[in-house]
Scaffold this motif. Structure first.
Motif, PDB file in Angstrom:
ATOM      1  N   LYS A   7     -12.763 -16.431  -4.751  1.00 56.51           N
ATOM      2  CA  LYS A   7     -11.719 -15.420  -4.749  1.00 56.51           C
ATOM      3  C   LYS A   7     -12.054 -14.346  -3.706  1.00 56.51           C
ATOM      4  N   GLN A   8     -11.046 -14.062  -2.862  1.00 52.60           N
ATOM      5  CA  GLN A   8     -11.257 -13.077  -1.801  1.00 52.60           C
ATOM      6  C   GLN A   8     -10.921 -11.684  -2.310  1.00 52.60           C
ATOM      7  N   ASN A   9     -11.718 -10.740  -1.910  1.00 50.13           N
ATOM      8  CA  ASN A   9     -11.486  -9.346  -2.223  1.00 50.13           C
ATOM      9  C   ASN A   9     -10.195  -8.892  -1.546  1.00 50.13           C
ATOM     10  N   LYS A  10      -9.318  -8.181  -2.271  1.00 48.64           N
ATOM     11  CA  LYS A  10      -8.058  -7.698  -1.708  1.00 48.64           C
ATOM     12  C   LYS A  10      -8.281  -6.672  -0.609  1.00 48.64           C
ATOM     13  N   ALA A  11      -9.426  -6.025  -0.609  1.00 50.17           N
ATOM     14  CA  ALA A  11      -9.696  -4.974   0.376  1.00 50.17           C
ATOM     15  C   ALA A  11      -9.935  -5.547   1.770  1.00 50.17           C
ATOM     16  N   LEU A  36      -0.498  -8.388   2.083  1.00 46.27           N
ATOM     17  CA  LEU A  36       0.453  -8.287   0.972  1.00 46.27           C
ATOM     18  C   LEU A  36       0.415  -9.538   0.088  1.00 46.27           C
ATOM     19  N   THR A  37       0.210 -10.697   0.696  1.00 45.80           N
ATOM     20  CA  THR A  37       0.074 -11.938  -0.079  1.00 45.80           C
ATOM     21  C   THR A  37      -1.124 -11.833  -1.014  1.00 45.80           C
ATOM     22  N   LYS A  38      -2.244 -11.366  -0.465  1.00 45.56           N
ATOM     23  CA  LYS A  38      -3.456 -11.226  -1.285  1.00 45.56           C
ATOM     24  C   LYS A  38      -3.313 -10.136  -2.336  1.00 45.56           C
ATOM     25  N   SER A  39      -2.350  -9.240  -2.138  1.00 45.55           N
ATOM     26  CA  SER A  39      -2.078  -8.183  -3.114  1.00 45.55           C
ATOM     27  C   SER A  39      -0.994  -8.600  -4.106  1.00 45.55           C
ATOM     28  N   ASN A  40      -0.660  -9.883  -4.090  1.00 51.62           N
ATOM     29  CA  ASN A  40       0.314 -10.479  -5.014  1.00 51.62           C
ATOM     30  C   ASN A  40       1.730  -9.921  -4.853  1.00 51.62           C
ATOM     31  N   ILE A  41       2.089  -9.535  -3.638  1.00 57.46           N
ATOM     32  CA  ILE A  41       3.465  -9.153  -3.324  1.00 57.46           C
ATOM     33  C   ILE A  41       4.121 -10.420  -2.774  1.00 57.46           C
ATOM     34  N   VAL A  42       5.258 -10.806  -3.334  1.00 60.32           N
ATOM     35  CA  VAL A  42       5.865 -12.089  -2.974  1.00 60.32           C
ATOM     36  C   VAL A  42       7.332 -11.928  -2.586  1.00 60.32           C
ATOM     37  N   GLY A  43       7.860 -12.995  -2.011  1.00 62.48           N
ATOM     38  CA  GLY A  43       9.286 -13.116  -1.736  1.00 62.48           C
ATOM     39  C   GLY A  43       9.825 -12.102  -0.743  1.00 62.48           C
ATOM     40  N   VAL A  44      11.028 -11.629  -1.038  1.00 60.47           N
ATOM     41  CA  VAL A  44      11.726 -10.700  -0.151  1.00 60.47           C
ATOM     42  C   VAL A  44      10.949  -9.385  -0.038  1.00 60.47           C
ATOM     43  N   LYS A  45      10.288  -8.986  -1.118  1.00 60.10           N
ATOM     44  CA  LYS A  45       9.482  -7.762  -1.084  1.00 60.10           C
ATOM     45  C   LYS A  45       8.388  -7.871  -0.018  1.00 60.10           C
ATOM     46  N   ARG A  46       7.710  -9.013   0.026  1.00 56.66           N
ATOM     47  CA  ARG A  46       6.626  -9.200   0.997  1.00 56.66           C
ATOM     48  C   ARG A  46       7.191  -9.136   2.407  1.00 56.66           C
ATOM     49  N   PHE A  47       8.300  -9.832   2.653  1.00 55.52           N
ATOM     50  CA  PHE A  47       8.939  -9.809   3.962  1.00 55.52           C
ATOM     51  C   PHE A  47       9.342  -8.382   4.334  1.00 55.52           C
ATOM     52  N   SER A  48      10.027  -7.707   3.424  1.00 56.76           N
ATOM     53  CA  SER A  48      10.537  -6.356   3.693  1.00 56.76           C
ATOM     54  C   SER A  48       9.414  -5.356   3.908  1.00 56.76           C
ATOM     55  N   PHE A  49       8.405  -5.391   3.040  1.00 56.59           N
ATOM     56  CA  PHE A  49       7.286  -4.452   3.182  1.00 56.59           C
ATOM     57  C   PHE A  49       6.522  -4.693   4.482  1.00 56.59           C
ATOM     58  N   THR A  50       6.331  -5.966   4.819  1.00 62.33           N
ATOM     59  CA  THR A  50       5.623  -6.270   6.068  1.00 62.33           C
ATOM     60  C   THR A  50       6.388  -5.704   7.250  1.00 62.33           C
ATOM     61  N   LEU A  51       7.672  -5.980   7.307  1.00 64.54           N
ATOM     62  CA  LEU A  51       8.478  -5.488   8.423  1.00 64.54           C
ATOM     63  C   LEU A  51       8.507  -3.963   8.440  1.00 64.54           C
ATOM     64  N   MET A  52       8.665  -3.351   7.281  1.00 64.62           N
ATOM     65  CA  MET A  52       8.726  -1.890   7.207  1.00 64.62           C
ATOM     66  C   MET A  52       7.414  -1.258   7.700  1.00 64.62           C
ATOM     67  N   ILE A  53       6.296  -1.772   7.253  1.00 61.48           N
ATOM     68  CA  ILE A  53       4.998  -1.234   7.678  1.00 61.48           C
ATOM     69  C   ILE A  53       4.852  -1.354   9.195  1.00 61.48           C
ATOM     70  N   CYS A  54       5.205  -2.504   9.742  1.00 63.29           N
ATOM     71  CA  CYS A  54       5.051  -2.724  11.187  1.00 63.29           C
ATOM     72  C   CYS A  54       5.999  -1.837  11.997  1.00 63.29           C
TER      73      CYS A  54
END
Length: 152
Positions: free
Chosen positions: A2-6, A83-101
């Protein structure tokens, strides 16, 4: 294992720091870096296709804008993974990734307003955002390929 989320988030922060460092270079230093890269590419191209007409200004422009695209493509991949390793999935993962970038791209361009010889460009934010979208697309494609392979 298991990988550390950090760890994935540390990679995001380090990549953002690299982008900040490169953006913090005065225009003269930044131009020297891209000119050096341009000369290497020019020598390679002329060595392979000597008769090819060569416009250095176009190549210089493509290198500078390509650097924006590539840097944010990598950022998109790193944020998506974190975000994947932080268990964020689906549209949320896509949206958060784009928003952060996109938010980071905007802050990066604002930062450049305070650097000698540099400017903040809306077109660079658009190029950065396109790079992030491609990075996200690459991640989604790889995930689908892995799921397809595992299903077989």
């Amino acid at each position: 294992m298991k990988q550390n989320k950090a760890v994935p988030w540390l990679c995001v922060i380090l990549w953002m720091a690299l982008i900040f460092y490169l953006s913090h270079q005065p225009a003269t230093e930044s131009a020297e870096l891209s000119t050096g890269i341009m000369q290497i590419i020019k020598q390679a191209v002329v060595g392979v296709i000597p008769q090819l007409p060569f416009d250095e200004s176009v190549l210089h422009f493509l290198i500078r804008k390509g650097a924006h695209f590539f840097a944010y493509m990598i950022l998109g991949i790193l944020v998506y993974h974190a975000l994947t390793k932080s268990n964020i999935v689906g549209v949320k993962r896509f949206s958060f990734t784009l928003m952060i970038c996109v938010v980071y791209a905007i802050t990066d361009e604002v930062h450049q307003l305070f650097i000698p010889g540099r400017s903040g460009e809306v077109t660079d934010v658009l190029i950065d955002s396109a790079g992030a979208l491609v990075g996200i697309g690459v991640c989604q494609l790889v995930r689908k390929m892995i799921r397809f392979k595992n299903a077989r």
